[in-house]
Scaffold this active site. Structure first.
Site, PDB file in Angstrom:
ATOM      1  N   ASP A 270      40.010  51.396  42.101  1.00 28.58           N
ATOM      2  CA  ASP A 270      41.120  50.652  42.030  1.00 28.58           C
ATOM      3  C   ASP A 270      42.187  51.169  41.117  1.00 28.58           C
ATOM      4  OD1 ASP A 270      42.970  48.434  42.446  1.00 28.58           O
ATOM      5  OD2 ASP A 270      41.584  46.982  41.538  1.00 28.58           O
TER       6      ASP A 270
ATOM      7  N   GLU B  19      51.144  47.670  40.835  1.00 30.59           N
ATOM      8  CA  GLU B  19      50.525  46.728  41.743  1.00 30.59           C
ATOM      9  C   GLU B  19      49.795  45.697  41.303  1.00 30.59           C
ATOM     10  OE1 GLU B  19      47.509  44.953  44.465  1.00 30.59           O
ATOM     11  OE2 GLU B  19      47.082  46.051  42.822  1.00 30.59           O
ATOM     12  N   GLU B  20      48.984  45.963  39.883  1.00 30.14           N
ATOM     13  CA  GLU B  20      48.441  44.840  39.414  1.00 30.14           C
ATOM     14  C   GLU B  20      48.770  43.870  38.845  1.00 30.14           C
ATOM     15  OE1 GLU B  20      45.293  44.948  39.875  1.00 30.14           O
ATOM     16  OE2 GLU B  20      44.198  46.794  40.415  1.00 30.14           O
TER      17      GLU B  20
ATOM     18  N   ASP C  49      43.907  51.029  49.234  1.00 31.57           N
ATOM     19  CA  ASP C  49      43.648  50.141  47.775  1.00 31.57           C
ATOM     20  C   ASP C  49      42.479  49.263  48.084  1.00 31.57           C
ATOM     21  OD1 ASP C  49      43.988  48.929  45.466  1.00 31.57           O
ATOM     22  OD2 ASP C  49      45.555  47.883  46.172  1.00 31.57           O
TER      23      ASP C  49
ATOM     24  N   HIS D 152      38.282  45.821  38.754  1.00 31.08           N
ATOM     25  CA  HIS D 152      38.704  45.172  37.371  1.00 31.08           C
ATOM     26  C   HIS D 152      37.703  45.194  36.467  1.00 31.08           C
ATOM     27  CE1 HIS D 152      42.043  42.812  39.977  1.00 31.08           C
ATOM     28  NE2 HIS D 152      41.871  44.169  40.255  1.00 31.08           N
TER      29      HIS D 152
END
Lengths: 472, 472
Positions: free
Chosen positions: B281, B315-316, B343, B433
């Site tokens: 990610d 993006e995060e 993604d 994450h």
């Protein structure tokens, strides 16, 4: 008396089978029903995990667990509840950390290995050499290892095969002048989770500090090393071993109605590492064994022989509890009809490893010595198989050659037949010796099935006419 | 022109299929062979992971990754390599910890949620109230929530369903006077691993600090709460949001031989959270997309339209890169023939979600708005299916309604047809994450298969006579 001839062997195998099944089918059904409906065992395990927590030898929480266990045994109506004293090693972790300093700065989540020495207060900062095997270490030689931190990053071939790097890596590296050791965590599955566990220093070799890092970080350093990128690490560990501490085994029993001096003992270890909750290693083992006996008591069953539950202490970093129990028995060890250990987590039970003998003995845990004792007879093994059939309804009765566990190893060495619980075990090794060995990993139905199989096995062994080890 | 009548629909579906398959079978085979043998993409991903590491918006490592990416695109012979500027949110974590103070003292491994405010320097110490849902929170009311830390421990129903507690839990609890929020990590599998991720404060509601704790610890606190045992926690977070930082998207392309102004864009996001390596990610997404284009270039293939790879930034925790790219295009967005996003990690590719329209649009990531756009025609979808058949040899060509991703959402909102890579994804959510999103999780054969499927899809979309969105 040893029988010979195909027909006689056939009958000696088949007739008792029918006897055991018909004699114990009803009571087994009753026991299994009670175990599968039981909530008390899970509540006890939850209390141990959530309210007492992890319990390393020498810790306050271990003593709290021991006193609570004895009180619970009394509450359950067991007799002869005792907490015989055991001196245990007293290792403390203290603060610890590891940091990669080059090629980039990165915290390395870690756990010092149990019984490791610490570093100087300022830590050890050194270049890292990475090896996948002792052969690779030897090939590097003193010149390349001297003054370095050695990282062992072996290919994972399963706990039994790979744990040797955790157990003896420090001394093997120290022999070549290394100043510290890192080892990949002993697991095949990782989510950045370090696994602790004990090490054994080799006598006469300098003791150097050793810690487990995550599978991920070991792989990272290994990749960097393969790419020729120098890696430097700082390792700081306050770990130290204090004078031996006072601790205790815990035991309680249902006294046998006809041969009280003959004993079937079952249990696990009450200590754990100083992280997580020791839920599967070995909270579930001690509580399942205890609850098995508590349910027999609650059902008012009166086995001919004594059934004793023991919570051995100090399995993780010494084995003092198992040895002390054996020593306490003295000659009475010969009256132990069987010893049953559960120390592989409470996943779905498959059956038991059973054996007393020679080539059939194998290590069931990393700490269990593979002590050869007298061979198990075919008829004795067949009897175990027949008892296992009583568990076919819950799938927990498969008997395989083997048996034992670290805590009952001293009994097996004295000739006591041993049973080791075997489970599906699909995830036990993911959790054990980590912060993730927690109560949420216990599947209630699987825990209950373990209680059922321990209760049936121990009751039949204690009640049937013959001592299982004497069947020939 | 919209066709009607069964026969015509039949022909409009079947004839192009045969055409596409026969026209692109040989070149697809060549592309797939090259991708499955490619090492360069894996080496690039390893460099990004091991030598640059995680890369949160505003961080030095992100800018290092961006500069490196542009240099690699140039090395690969792409043209029009640019790093157009993008202003990005600049959130920094700082030091942080959480400690359970009652009923026992226990460190709670945690990760502050992205964009959370911090606590006062001395932290927040408060009793914890635990809820499994917003309904349970509402039922408690202000009286029981005021001044408390709220723990959200919902049942895990999958990321898309459960992430709402991470995203909005802080504001929902603050509405009732809570002073801090803890949330179980957003995962169904945990080995004591905290998962970060962004939160969205609701406008007009007090901003309170929020952090994810492990599934294990959330379950522990929940069990204690159910048992009536008061739990007290100290939460300390230095988190803060600095002024927006200067950053960049990264782009490079193979210029179309006949219609260079028409563009097939593919990519992922170059930023990651500030832990682990952002391997799945979304390191694997950007590098797989890049390598797909690099291989087309290496093979000397000249698509009629331009194929552009873009590494979107942020993006995060913001989505600034996707919006900036859309804004940069202006009216030229209408010349974007298709947008492809990867993604979801680099596990075995299954196919793509494809769609442009209305009811078929769905969120593929938590951050992607479900923007309705014009409906995809059956014939256009069938063409996607036919292109997918070229990937049947590697199992990556299944087309399902859907498509999109957070970074290409602004393009889809402008009517650009969207493809979202779909993978087996069995473990993506375990890692993402977290500190365990590292290069060792990349299975080389699966990564290569993703490169192959991106390369074939983008080449055919860029080279076939029709624009896929115009097929009716």
């Amino acid at each position: 008396m040893k029988k010979s001839g195909a027909l006689l062997v056939c009958c000696s195998l088949l007739l008792p089978a029918a006897d055991i099944e018909s004699q114990y089918r009803d009571v087994s059904k009753k026991i299994i029903e009670a175990a599968l409906a039981d909530q008390e065992g899970l509540d006890r395990l939850q209390y141990l995990c959530d309210r007492i927590g992890h319990r390393l030898s020498g810790s306050e929480s271990l003593e709290k667990a021991i006193q609570w266990s004895a009180a619970e045994m009394k509450k359950a109506g067991l007799t002869n509840v005792q907490t015989p004293p055991v001196k245990v090693p007293h290792w403390v972790r203290g603060n610890e950390y590891a940091t990669m300093l080059a090629p980039t700065v990165k915290k390395l989540p870690m756990l010092g290995l149990g019984m490791s020495v610490g570093t100087p207060p300022e830590g050890i900062t050194a270049d890292v050499v990475t090896v996948a095997s002792f052969d690779e270490l030897a090939a590097l030689g003193k010149e390349k290892v001297q003054g370095k931190i050695v990282l062992f990053d072996p290919v994972w071939e399963g706990y039994g095969q790979t744990v040797i790097y955790r157990a003896t890596g420090a001394s093997r590296a120290a022999e070549l002048g290394a100043v510290g050791v890192l080892v990949r965590s002993m697991t095949g599955r990782s989510l950045a989770t370090p696994h602790t566990g004990g090490l054994n220093y080799i006598a006469g070799v300098a003791k150097i500090p050793a810690a487990a890092i995550t599978v991920e970080d070991a792989a990272l350093i290994h990749r960097l090393a393969k790419g020729g990128v120098p890696v430097k690490v700082k390792l700081m560990m306050e770990a130290k071993t204090l004078p031996d501490a006072d601790s205790h085994n815990v035991m309680g029993e249902i006294r046998g109605s006809e041969k009280p001096e003959e004993v079937v003992v079952l249990g696990g270890h009450i200590d754990s590492w100083d992280i997580g909750q020791g839920a599967n290693d070995d909270g579930s083992g001690v509580i399942a064994a205890f609850q098995a006996v508590a349910l027999l008591q609650k059902l008012g069953l009166k086995p001919k022989r004594t059934i004793r539950v023991v919570f051995w202490v100090n399995e993780e970093n010494g084995g003092a509890g198992g040895r002390a129990y054996r020593a306490m028995l003295g000659d009475a060890a010969k009256n132990h009809v069987a010893a049953i250990e559960m120390d592989g987590g409470a996943e779905k039970p498959l059956g038991f490893g059973y054996g007393t003998g020679g080539a059939q003995r194998r290590r069931t845990t990393a700490n269990a010595p593979a002590t050869p004792v007298k061979a198990t007879s075919a008829a004795s093994f067949q009897r175990a198989v027949d008892i296992g059939k009583l568990l076919s309804g819950i799938g927990g009765g498969q008997m395989t050659p083997g048996g034992g566990g670290a805590d009952i190893a001293p009994l097996l060495a004295a000739g006591v037949p041993g049973f080791g619980v075997q489970t599906g075990g699909g995830h036990y090794n993911d959790w054990h010796h980590t912060d993730s060995d927690t109560f949420d990993k216990i599947v209630p139905s699987e825990f209950r099935a373990n209680v059922a199989s321990l209760a049936v096995l121990s009751f039949v062994l204690a009640d049937m006419p013959e001592r299982i080890g004497d069947i020939e």
